[in-house]
Scaffold this motif. Structure first.
Motif, PDB file in Angstrom:
ATOM      1  N   UNK A   1      23.174  23.134  20.554  1.00 54.75           N
ATOM      2  CA  UNK A   1      22.986  21.703  20.853  1.00 54.75           C
ATOM      3  C   UNK A   1      21.590  21.424  21.407  1.00 54.75           C
ATOM      4  N   UNK A   2      21.133  22.319  22.300  1.00 59.36           N
ATOM      5  CA  UNK A   2      19.788  22.156  22.856  1.00 59.36           C
ATOM      6  C   UNK A   2      18.734  22.251  21.758  1.00 59.36           C
ATOM      7  N   UNK A   3      18.920  23.280  20.885  1.00 53.25           N
ATOM      8  CA  UNK A   3      17.960  23.461  19.795  1.00 53.25           C
ATOM      9  C   UNK A   3      17.985  22.262  18.849  1.00 53.25           C
ATOM     10  N   UNK A   4      19.205  21.769  18.579  1.00 52.64           N
ATOM     11  CA  UNK A   4      19.330  20.605  17.698  1.00 52.64           C
ATOM     12  C   UNK A   4      18.667  19.392  18.335  1.00 52.64           C
ATOM     13  N   UNK A   5      18.917  19.228  19.636  1.00 49.13           N
ATOM     14  CA  UNK A   5      18.283  18.110  20.343  1.00 49.13           C
ATOM     15  C   UNK A   5      16.761  18.251  20.325  1.00 49.13           C
ATOM     16  N   UNK A   6      16.297  19.500  20.537  1.00 44.54           N
ATOM     17  CA  UNK A   6      14.849  19.745  20.497  1.00 44.54           C
ATOM     18  C   UNK A   6      14.280  19.447  19.118  1.00 44.54           C
ATOM     19  N   UNK A   7      15.020  19.909  18.062  1.00 38.59           N
ATOM     20  CA  UNK A   7      14.509  19.664  16.707  1.00 38.59           C
ATOM     21  C   UNK A   7      14.555  18.163  16.378  1.00 38.59           C
ATOM     22  N   UNK A   8      15.611  17.462  16.889  1.00 36.79           N
ATOM     23  CA  UNK A   8      15.659  16.011  16.686  1.00 36.79           C
ATOM     24  C   UNK A   8      14.476  15.341  17.377  1.00 36.79           C
ATOM     25  N   UNK A   9      14.224  15.828  18.614  1.00 35.20           N
ATOM     26  CA  UNK A   9      13.103  15.258  19.367  1.00 35.20           C
ATOM     27  C   UNK A   9      11.794  15.515  18.622  1.00 35.20           C
ATOM     28  N   UNK A  10      11.641  16.769  18.127  1.00 33.06           N
ATOM     29  CA  UNK A  10      10.427  17.113  17.379  1.00 33.06           C
ATOM     30  C   UNK A  10      10.312  16.273  16.112  1.00 33.06           C
ATOM     31  N   UNK A  11      11.437  16.125  15.405  1.00 37.12           N
ATOM     32  CA  UNK A  11      11.420  15.342  14.169  1.00 37.12           C
ATOM     33  C   UNK A  11      11.085  13.882  14.463  1.00 37.12           C
ATOM     34  N   UNK A  12      11.674  13.357  15.562  1.00 37.68           N
ATOM     35  CA  UNK A  12      11.369  11.971  15.943  1.00 37.68           C
ATOM     36  C   UNK A  12       9.888  11.815  16.265  1.00 37.68           C
ATOM     37  N   UNK A  13       9.337  12.833  16.937  1.00 40.71           N
ATOM     38  CA  UNK A  13       7.892  12.801  17.240  1.00 40.71           C
ATOM     39  C   UNK A  13       7.077  12.796  15.941  1.00 40.71           C
ATOM     40  N   UNK A  14       7.485  13.641  14.974  1.00 43.15           N
ATOM     41  CA  UNK A  14       6.782  13.702  13.682  1.00 43.15           C
ATOM     42  C   UNK A  14       6.911  12.357  12.962  1.00 43.15           C
ATOM     43  N   UNK A  15       8.108  11.791  13.003  1.00 38.51           N
ATOM     44  CA  UNK A  15       8.359  10.508  12.338  1.00 38.51           C
ATOM     45  C   UNK A  15       7.495   9.403  12.943  1.00 38.51           C
ATOM     46  N   UNK A  16       7.408   9.398  14.266  1.00 41.74           N
ATOM     47  CA  UNK A  16       6.565   8.405  14.955  1.00 41.74           C
ATOM     48  C   UNK A  16       5.107   8.597  14.545  1.00 41.74           C
ATOM     49  N   UNK A  17       4.686   9.877  14.436  1.00 42.54           N
ATOM     50  CA  UNK A  17       3.304  10.177  14.035  1.00 42.54           C
ATOM     51  C   UNK A  17       3.023   9.637  12.635  1.00 42.54           C
ATOM     52  N   UNK A  18       3.958   9.897  11.693  1.00 52.26           N
ATOM     53  CA  UNK A  18       3.768   9.408  10.321  1.00 52.26           C
ATOM     54  C   UNK A  18       3.804   7.881  10.270  1.00 52.26           C
ATOM     55  N   UNK A  19       4.605   7.292  11.144  1.00 49.39           N
ATOM     56  CA  UNK A  19       4.684   5.832  11.181  1.00 49.39           C
ATOM     57  C   UNK A  19       3.350   5.227  11.644  1.00 49.39           C
ATOM     58  N   UNK A  20       2.677   5.942  12.535  1.00 51.56           N
ATOM     59  CA  UNK A  20       1.399   5.465  13.069  1.00 51.56           C
ATOM     60  C   UNK A  20       0.236   5.746  12.114  1.00 51.56           C
ATOM     61  N   UNK A  21       0.391   6.784  11.267  1.00 51.34           N
ATOM     62  CA  UNK A  21      -0.694   7.139  10.329  1.00 51.34           C
ATOM     63  C   UNK A  21      -0.854   6.050   9.271  1.00 51.34           C
ATOM     64  N   UNK A  22      -2.026   5.991   8.730  1.00 56.60           N
ATOM     65  CA  UNK A  22      -2.262   5.062   7.614  1.00 56.60           C
ATOM     66  C   UNK A  22      -1.621   5.643   6.365  1.00 56.60           C
ATOM     67  N   UNK A  23      -1.166   4.809   5.446  1.00 52.35           N
ATOM     68  CA  UNK A  23      -0.555   5.321   4.227  1.00 52.35           C
ATOM     69  C   UNK A  23      -1.490   6.230   3.436  1.00 52.35           C
ATOM     70  N   UNK A  24      -2.786   5.938   3.460  1.00 52.13           N
ATOM     71  CA  UNK A  24      -3.774   6.730   2.726  1.00 52.13           C
ATOM     72  C   UNK A  24      -3.857   8.143   3.289  1.00 52.13           C
ATOM     73  N   UNK A  25      -3.726   8.303   4.623  1.00 51.25           N
ATOM     74  CA  UNK A  25      -3.796   9.620   5.258  1.00 51.25           C
ATOM     75  C   UNK A  25      -2.446  10.348   5.155  1.00 51.25           C
ATOM     76  N   UNK A  26      -1.346   9.610   5.218  1.00 50.33           N
ATOM     77  CA  UNK A  26      -0.019  10.230   5.219  1.00 50.33           C
ATOM     78  C   UNK A  26       0.360  10.782   3.857  1.00 50.33           C
ATOM     79  N   UNK A  27      -0.041  10.101   2.760  1.00 50.61           N
ATOM     80  CA  UNK A  27       0.369  10.514   1.413  1.00 50.61           C
ATOM     81  C   UNK A  27      -0.067  11.943   1.087  1.00 50.61           C
TER      82      UNK A  27
END
Length: 202
Positions: free
Chosen positions: A131-157
Motif C-alpha cells: 500500500x505504501x509503495x502503491x501510494x508512493x507510485x501514485x504520488x510519483x505518477x501524480x507528480x509526473x502528470x502535473x509536470x506534463x500538464x505544466x509542460x508545453x505541448x511542443x516539449x511534451x510530445x
C-alpha cells in the motif's frame, strides 16, 4: 352275590384311606418324634455342659465339602478385589493415554495457531508495504502528470514518444482532453494515430 361284592368293595375303599393315614402316623411316630426328642435332649445336655450348639453347628456346616469356608470366602473376596484393582488400573492407564493424546493435539493446535498468527502478521506487513509503495507510485505518477500538464505541448510530445508505450499511454489517458489534443497535434501523424488507437482499445 352282588351284595357280597358291593360290601367287599366298600370295605376295601374304607380300608385304603386308613392305611394311608396309618403310614403317615407310623412315620411320624417312629421317626419324627424320636428325632425331635433326641434333639431336645442334646440341647439340654449342651446347655448343662456350657457348650454353644450353634457354634458347633456352624463348624460342622463349614466342614462340609460343598460349602465354602469363611477363609475361602475371604480369599475369593481378595481375588475379586485384586481383579477389580487390575481393571481399574488398566482403565486409569487408558485415560492417561487419552489425556496425553489430547494434550499433544492441543499443543499441536496451539503451535499451528501461533504459526498462522505469525504468517498473518507477515502478510499484513506485506500488504502495508505494498500500500505504501502503491501510494508512493501514485504520488510519483501524480507528480509526473502535473509536470506534463505544466509542460508545453511542443516539449511534451517528443518526451512521450521516447517513453515506453505503456507509460506514455498511462500519462495520455490521465491528461485533460484539451491538453491531450494539444500534445497529439505536436506529434507526427503516425505517432498520434498509434496513441489514439491504443487509447481507443482501452
Amino acid at each position: 352275590m352282588a351284595k357280597k361284592e358291593n360290601r367287599l368293595s366298600m370295605e376295601l375303599a374304607e380300608q385304603q384311606p386308613k392305611r394311608k393315614s396309618g403310614g403317615f402316623r407310623k412315620f411320624f411316630t417312629w421317626f419324627v418324634i424320636p428325632i425331635m426328642f433326641v434333639v431336645a435332649v442334646l440341647l439340654v445336655v449342651a446347655t448343662l455342659m456350657n457348650t454353644n450348639v450353634f457354634d458347633l453347628g456352624k463348624k460342622a456346616f463349614e466342614s462340609l465339602p460343598f460349602v465354602p469356608s469363611e477363609e475361602q470366602q475371604a480369599k475369593d473376596a481378595v481375588v475379586n478385589n485384586d481383579s477389580k484393582l487390575v481393571n481399574l488400573q488398566a482403565e486409569i492407564k487408558e485415560k492417561e493415554a487419552e489425556i496425553a493424546q489430547l494434550q499433544k493435539k492441543l499443543d499441536t493446535t496451539a503451535s499451528e495457531k501461533e504459526k498462522l498468527l505469525t504468517e498473518k502478521e507477515q502478510l499484513q506487513f506485506e500488504i502495508e508495504k505494498l500500500n505504501r509503495e502503491q501510494n508512493d507510485s501514485k504520488r510519483d505518477f501524480n507528480d509526473i502528470l502535473i509536470t506534463f500538464d505544466k509542460m508545453s505541448p511542443k516539449a511534451a510530445a517528443p518526451v512521450l514518444i521516447k517513453m515506453s508505450d505503456a507509460e506514455a499511454l498511462r500519462i495520455l489517458t490521465n491528461l485533460k482532453p484539451d491538453k491531450l489534443a494539444a500534445i497529439l497535434e505536436k506529434m507526427s501523424p503516425e505517432n498520434a494515430a498509434k496513441y489514439t488507437e491504443m487509447m481507443a482499445k482501452q
